[in-house]
Write a protein that holds these residues in place. Structure first.
Motif, PDB file in Angstrom:
ATOM      1  N   THR A 135     -15.300   6.816  -5.965  1.00 19.68           N
ATOM      2  CA  THR A 135     -13.956   7.337  -5.768  1.00 19.68           C
ATOM      3  C   THR A 135     -13.029   6.162  -5.475  1.00 19.68           C
ATOM      4  O   THR A 135     -13.478   5.019  -5.395  1.00 19.68           O
ATOM      5  N   TYR A 136     -11.758   6.440  -5.322  1.00 21.35           N
ATOM      6  CA  TYR A 136     -10.808   5.392  -4.968  1.00 21.35           C
ATOM      7  C   TYR A 136      -9.806   5.945  -3.978  1.00 21.35           C
ATOM      8  O   TYR A 136      -9.613   7.153  -3.877  1.00 21.35           O
ATOM      9  N   ALA A 137      -9.188   5.040  -3.253  1.00 22.88           N
ATOM     10  CA  ALA A 137      -8.120   5.403  -2.321  1.00 22.88           C
ATOM     11  C   ALA A 137      -6.919   4.540  -2.652  1.00 22.88           C
ATOM     12  O   ALA A 137      -7.048   3.339  -2.894  1.00 22.88           O
ATOM     13  N   MET A 138      -5.747   5.149  -2.672  1.00 22.95           N
ATOM     14  CA  MET A 138      -4.528   4.445  -3.040  1.00 22.95           C
ATOM     15  C   MET A 138      -3.535   4.569  -1.890  1.00 22.95           C
ATOM     16  O   MET A 138      -3.382   5.633  -1.304  1.00 22.95           O
ATOM     17  N   SER A 139      -2.884   3.456  -1.568  1.00 23.82           N
ATOM     18  CA  SER A 139      -1.846   3.501  -0.531  1.00 23.82           C
ATOM     19  C   SER A 139      -0.716   2.566  -0.925  1.00 23.82           C
ATOM     20  O   SER A 139      -0.937   1.509  -1.495  1.00 23.82           O
ATOM     21  N   SER A 140       0.502   2.984  -0.602  1.00 28.22           N
ATOM     22  CA  SER A 140       1.653   2.133  -0.902  1.00 28.22           C
ATOM     23  C   SER A 140       1.856   1.188   0.275  1.00 28.22           C
ATOM     24  O   SER A 140       1.896   1.616   1.426  1.00 28.22           O
ATOM     25  N   VAL A 141       1.968  -0.096  -0.022  1.00 34.15           N
ATOM     26  CA  VAL A 141       2.074  -1.104   1.028  1.00 34.15           C
ATOM     27  C   VAL A 141       3.295  -1.997   0.852  1.00 34.15           C
ATOM     28  O   VAL A 141       3.372  -3.056   1.466  1.00 34.15           O
ATOM     29  N   GLY A 142       4.247  -1.575   0.030  1.00 36.22           N
ATOM     30  CA  GLY A 142       5.465  -2.360  -0.160  1.00 36.22           C
ATOM     31  C   GLY A 142       6.283  -2.402   1.113  1.00 36.22           C
ATOM     32  O   GLY A 142       6.350  -1.429   1.857  1.00 36.22           O
TER      33      GLY A 142
END
Length: 188
Positions: A135-142
């Protein structure tokens, strides 16, 4: 004596009732939410972008063959969690992390294209290696624009991470980068 106690009790009840009714302006009224209005719980965020700005994913890689190289952001070692096997069986660990730069002025459009690229990368890695617990996990870090930098974690079960973890995550990240570049070109 009983009559005095009874009268005292009646007077106390009457005084308590009267004092509660004396200041109706201090009563708290509940604010009711109108659930029939569909826009009550929706937030609208729109970040404008210039058509001249390109996502930085395209600038990092050559046009013909887009290949992601290992960097200090990627960690291809499985975490050793001792004692978790007795309770939960095989555990899921983060095998690699990669940060994708969508551009300073990334909007929902770029995020939609990136999500399609993630789906394509996930399908490609799953078909090729068939890892367990992938699986994968995505997070916005801008920092200024949250959509400008997206961090993606590639996760597998610990046994799959030790067997095919590096190859699975490398295929996943390369496919995401290639597919996003292709979708971005088609969108322009």
């Amino acid at each position: 004596m009983k009559l005095r106690m009874f009268l005292l009790l009646v007077c106390g009840v009457v005084l308590a009732g009267c004092s509660a009714l004396q200041s109706p302006s201090k009563r708290k009224q509940m604010v009711l939410t109108d659930f029939s209005n569909p826009q009550v719980n929706q937030a609208y965020y729109e970040f404008t972008s210039s058509p001249l700005d390109k996502p930085s994913v395209l600038e990092e890689m050559p046009e013909e063959e887009i290949v992601t190289e290992e960097s200090e952001e990627e960690d291809f070692t499985a975490e050793n969690i001792a004692g978790a096997y007795a309770t939960y069986g095989d555990v899921v660990v983060t095998v690699a992390t990669h940060r994708f730069k969508l551009g300073e002025n990334a909007t929902r459009k770029e995020m939609t294209l990136f999500q399609k690229a993630l789906d394509a990368g996930y399908s490609a890695a799953l078909k090729q290696y068939r890892p367990v617990g992938f699986t994968y996990a995505m997070s916005s870090v801008g920092i200024v624009n949250p959509l400008s930098d997206i961090e993606v974690n590639c996760k597998l079960s610990e046994t799959s991470a030790n067997q095919v973890g590096q190859a699975t995550c490398r295929t996943f990240f390369n496919t995401v980068a290639n597919r996003y570049a292709q979708l971005s070109k088609e969108a322009q």
